[in-house]
Scaffold this motif. Sequence first.
Motif, mmCIF file in Angstrom:
data_model
loop_
_atom_site.group_PDB
_atom_site.id
_atom_site.type_symbol
_atom_site.label_atom_id
_atom_site.label_comp_id
_atom_site.label_asym_id
_atom_site.label_seq_id
_atom_site.Cartn_x
_atom_site.Cartn_y
_atom_site.Cartn_z
ATOM 1 N N SER A 21 0.834 -1.196 0.000
ATOM 2 C CA SER A 21 0.000 0.000 0.000
ATOM 3 C C SER A 21 0.870 1.248 0.000
ATOM 4 C CB SER A 21 -0.918 -0.006 1.217
ATOM 5 O OG SER A 21 -1.642 1.191 1.286
ATOM 6 N N ALA A 24 2.234 1.607 -3.381
ATOM 7 C CA ALA A 24 1.224 2.089 -4.318
ATOM 8 C C ALA A 24 0.991 3.581 -4.164
ATOM 9 C CB ALA A 24 -0.084 1.326 -4.108
ATOM 10 N N GLN A 25 1.059 4.085 -2.922
ATOM 11 C CA GLN A 25 0.886 5.513 -2.708
ATOM 12 C C GLN A 25 2.036 6.284 -3.352
ATOM 13 O OE1 GLN A 25 0.502 6.047 1.497
ATOM 14 N NE2 GLN A 25 -1.537 5.149 1.565
ATOM 15 N N SER A 28 1.217 5.272 -7.979
ATOM 16 C CA SER A 28 -0.111 4.739 -8.259
ATOM 17 C C SER A 28 -0.227 4.167 -9.669
ATOM 18 C CB SER A 28 -1.163 5.825 -8.041
ATOM 19 O OG SER A 28 -0.930 6.903 -8.925
ATOM 20 N N GLN A 31 0.174 -1.684 -10.330
ATOM 21 C CA GLN A 31 -0.862 -2.440 -9.625
ATOM 22 C C GLN A 31 -0.383 -3.873 -9.482
ATOM 23 O OE1 GLN A 31 -4.824 -2.255 -11.193
ATOM 24 N NE2 GLN A 31 -5.501 -3.944 -9.936
#
Length: 133
Positions: A21, A24-25, A28, A31
Amino acid sequence: MNVLKSIVAAGLITGTAFVLSAQAQQNSQLQRTDLVHNDISAPGLKIVQARVDFAPGAISIKHSHPGEEVAFVLEGSIEYQLEGRSPVTLKTGQSLFIPAGTAHIAKNVGDGDASELATYVVKRDVPLVVQEK
C-alpha cells in the motif's frame, strides 16, 4: 499450532499489504495482484506469484526480496536495473532471474501498458518487499 500459524500468516499478509500500500501511494501507476501465496515443502520457504501491471512510464521503488524472483513479461517492454549490473530490457515472453536480496528497479519503457508475472521463492515469516535506499 495451526491457529498460531494462521495468526502469523494473517499478520504477514497484513504487513505485506501495508508495504505494498505504501508502495502504491508512492507510485499509483503500478498495480500488484497476488495470485498464489503458499508454503512449500522446502523448510522455511514459501512461494508467492503475482501479476504486476505497469502504466506507461511507471517505475517501481528500489527494492529487494528475501529470496529468488523470476520475472516473466506478459505484455510490453520492461527495463530491469539490478544493482551492480547493466540495465536489461525484456519484451513480451522473456524472463529474468533475480537473485535473493538483490536490489532492483523495474520500469515500463514501452509505448503502452506492460505487465509481468513475478514468481518468488522466499523466506516465510518475513515481508516480501524490502524498500532499499
